[in-house]
Design a protein around this motif. Sequence first.
Motif, PDB file in Angstrom:
ATOM      1  N   ILE A 101       1.344  -0.935  -0.244  1.00 27.79           N
ATOM      2  CA  ILE A 101       0.236  -0.186  -0.144  1.00 27.79           C
ATOM      3  C   ILE A 101       0.941   1.113  -0.072  1.00 27.79           C
ATOM      4  O   ILE A 101       0.721   2.210  -0.834  1.00 27.79           O
ATOM      5  N   ARG A 102       2.125   1.122   0.799  1.00 28.04           N
ATOM      6  CA  ARG A 102       3.023   2.645   0.563  1.00 28.04           C
ATOM      7  C   ARG A 102       3.071   2.101  -0.198  1.00 28.04           C
ATOM      8  O   ARG A 102       3.762   3.850  -0.996  1.00 28.04           O
ATOM      9  N   PHE A 103       3.867   1.427  -1.283  1.00 22.41           N
ATOM     10  CA  PHE A 103       4.471   1.714  -2.725  1.00 22.41           C
ATOM     11  C   PHE A 103       3.194   2.124  -3.143  1.00 22.41           C
ATOM     12  O   PHE A 103       3.566   3.148  -4.584  1.00 22.41           O
ATOM     13  N   ILE A 104       2.223   1.359  -3.864  1.00 19.74           N
ATOM     14  CA  ILE A 104       1.425   2.199  -4.558  1.00 19.74           C
ATOM     15  C   ILE A 104       0.055   3.972  -3.774  1.00 19.74           C
ATOM     16  O   ILE A 104       0.536   4.441  -5.175  1.00 19.74           O
ATOM     17  N   VAL A 105       0.483   4.538  -3.059  1.00 22.57           N
ATOM     18  CA  VAL A 105       0.374   5.706  -2.461  1.00 22.57           C
ATOM     19  C   VAL A 105       1.079   6.306  -3.185  1.00 22.57           C
ATOM     20  O   VAL A 105       0.728   7.599  -3.457  1.00 22.57           O
ATOM     21  N   SER A 106       2.519   5.425  -2.773  1.00 26.70           N
ATOM     22  CA  SER A 106       3.480   6.821  -3.223  1.00 26.70           C
ATOM     23  C   SER A 106       3.968   6.694  -4.800  1.00 26.70           C
ATOM     24  O   SER A 106       3.596   8.055  -5.549  1.00 26.70           O
ATOM     25  N   ASP A 107       4.129   5.623  -5.888  1.00 25.89           N
ATOM     26  CA  ASP A 107       3.827   5.944  -7.000  1.00 25.89           C
ATOM     27  C   ASP A 107       2.970   6.535  -7.783  1.00 25.89           C
ATOM     28  O   ASP A 107       2.954   7.494  -8.690  1.00 25.89           O
ATOM     29  N   ARG A 108       1.213   6.441  -6.872  1.00 25.87           N
ATOM     30  CA  ARG A 108       0.337   7.366  -7.569  1.00 25.87           C
ATOM     31  C   ARG A 108       0.512   9.069  -7.393  1.00 25.87           C
ATOM     32  O   ARG A 108       0.019   9.268  -8.684  1.00 25.87           O
TER      33      ARG A 108
END
Length: 212
Positions: A101-108
């Motif tokens: 989730i932290r990766f997805i939030v940061s990426d988007r």
Amino acid sequence: MEPNIFSTYRDWLEHEKMPKGKKAALVAAVELFSDTGFDGTSTVQIAEKAGISQATIFKYFHTKQDLLLAIVRPVLANFFPRYRDDFFAKMNQFDTLPELIRFIVSDRYQFVAGNVEVIKILFMEMMSNEEIRQLFGKTVASNDFQFLSEMLGDLKRTGQLRDDIDAAGLVRIIGGQIGVYLVQSHFVPAMVHGDQRDLQLISDQIIRTISK
């Protein structure tokens, strides 16, 4: 072959092969639509800012609405990562739901932050422009659900995702959090405390919402 990575609308526009007058009209329109809104901007103002004539604008765009769509469509086309091989390779580096989730939030969020002018235009026009609403709906409900299903599968493999979370719910939860943060950042800046801290809080809220 993977398509070239779309980072920002301005970067994409800079590398697009198109007449200078058309490109100048798009750049000027992005700035004006973002600052004063679609309805609050005239083609006269766009022409003046771009250093071209109104005739040049209408040579490339039959209406002001066509100009708006030419701005919004490329960003919507990349709203979900088109460089999915790279995206999912990075996701495969993580084993837990919080990490993913932290990766997805940061990426988007990086995508949104890099396209803040156009995203702002999109949000404003979705309130009153039926064609923009339909275009956004088609983007979410079309072939990008293959991407969302794949992302959902990665979250499920952790064994930590709630069983009642589906692809549509995932979009609402993650997109809603990032969207509200964008609105706060530009319209109520007193409510934000810096990207690093706020994105951590957003990630934690999403994790609590979707975890078993």
